[in-house]
Design an enzyme around this catalytic site. Structure first.
Site, short mmCIF file in Angstrom:
data_model
loop_
_atom_site.label_atom_id
_atom_site.label_comp_id
_atom_site.label_asym_id
_atom_site.label_seq_id
_atom_site.Cartn_x
_atom_site.Cartn_y
_atom_site.Cartn_z
N ASP A 1 8.97 -54.28 -19.80
CA ASP A 1 9.96 -55.15 -19.15
C ASP A 1 9.24 -56.33 -18.53
O ASP A 1 8.07 -56.21 -18.14
CB ASP A 1 10.71 -54.38 -18.06
CG ASP A 1 11.64 -53.31 -18.62
OD1 ASP A 1 12.18 -53.53 -19.73
OD2 ASP A 1 11.84 -52.29 -17.96
N ASP B 1 17.23 -55.22 -23.55
CA ASP B 1 18.22 -54.88 -22.52
C ASP B 1 19.32 -55.93 -22.45
O ASP B 1 20.50 -55.61 -22.33
CB ASP B 1 17.55 -54.75 -21.16
CG ASP B 1 16.51 -53.65 -21.09
OD1 ASP B 1 16.61 -52.68 -21.86
OD2 ASP B 1 15.58 -53.78 -20.26
#
Length: 163
Positions: free
Chosen positions: A112, A138
Site C-alpha cells: 500500500d 483497492d
C-alpha cells in the site's frame, strides 16, 4: 472483451506502481505529493481493508479465487445482456482483486502507498484524520463496487418506470 482489457489495465497499473514503491522506498518512508494532505508512504498490509483480519493469507487467497470466478461468470452474463456500466464495474473489480491477489500469493502481504490526511475544523473542533493507506487495486475495487451500486439503482429505476 473490452471489459477484460479494463481489468488488465488496472492489474498492470497496480503491479507497476507497487513495484516502483518496493524498489524505490523503504517501508515507512513517506514522500509528500500535496503537503501533508497527500503523501506516498511505503506500507505493507497482511490483512484486508483497514488492516482487519491480519495474517489470514490463505483465507484471502481462497476467497479471491472464488470471487474472481464469480465476477468472470457474471461479467460474461451481463455482457450478453448488452449492459455497459455493470460490466465496466466488474472489470475494475476483477483487476483490483487480481492485483491484491498477486501480492498475497507471492509475498504474503499487500503493498500500500496512497496516504491521505484530513485536517480541518468542524464546528469548532479540530479534526486530524489519516485515512488508512491503500493502493491502485483497492481504488479500483471501491470504484467498481460504487458503480455496481449505481447500476443497481438505475436498473431498479428503469424497472419501476416499466411497471
Amino acid at each position: 472483451m473490452i471489459y477484460y482489457i479494463y481489468a488488465v489495465i488496472v492489474l498492470i497499473l497496480d503491479q507497476v506502481t507497487k513495484w516502483l514503491i518496493v524498489n524505490n522506498m523503504t517501508i515507512g518512508e513517506s514522500r509528500p505529493v500535496i503537503g501533508e494532505f497527500f503523501q506516498i508512504t511505503s506500507h505493507r498490509n497482511r490483512g484486508a481493508a483497514f488492516g482487519i483480519l491480519q495474517d489470514q493469507r490463505w483465507f484471502f487467497i481462497v476467497i479471491t479465487i472464488i470471487i474472481a470466478a464469480g465476477v468472470i461468470w457474471y461479467l460474461q452474463k451481463t455482457r450478453k445482456e448488452g449492459r455497459k456500466l455493470l460490466p465496466f464495474a466488474l472489470g475494475l473489480l476483477l483487476g483490483g482483486a487480481l492485483g491484491n491477489f498477486i501480492d498475497r500469493a507471492l509475498f504474503g502481504e499487500v503493498v500500500d502507498f496512497l496516504q491521505f490526511r484530513f485536517q480541518f475544523n468542524w464546528f469548532g473542533t479540530h479534526v486530524d484524520y489519516t485515512y488508512p493507506i491503500f493502493n491502485v487495486a483497492d481504488s479500483a475495487i471501491v470504484v467498481g463496487v460504487i458503480l455496481i451500486f449505481v447500476d443497481s439503482l438505475i436498473s431498479w429505476r428503469n424497472e419501476k418506470k416499466g411497471a
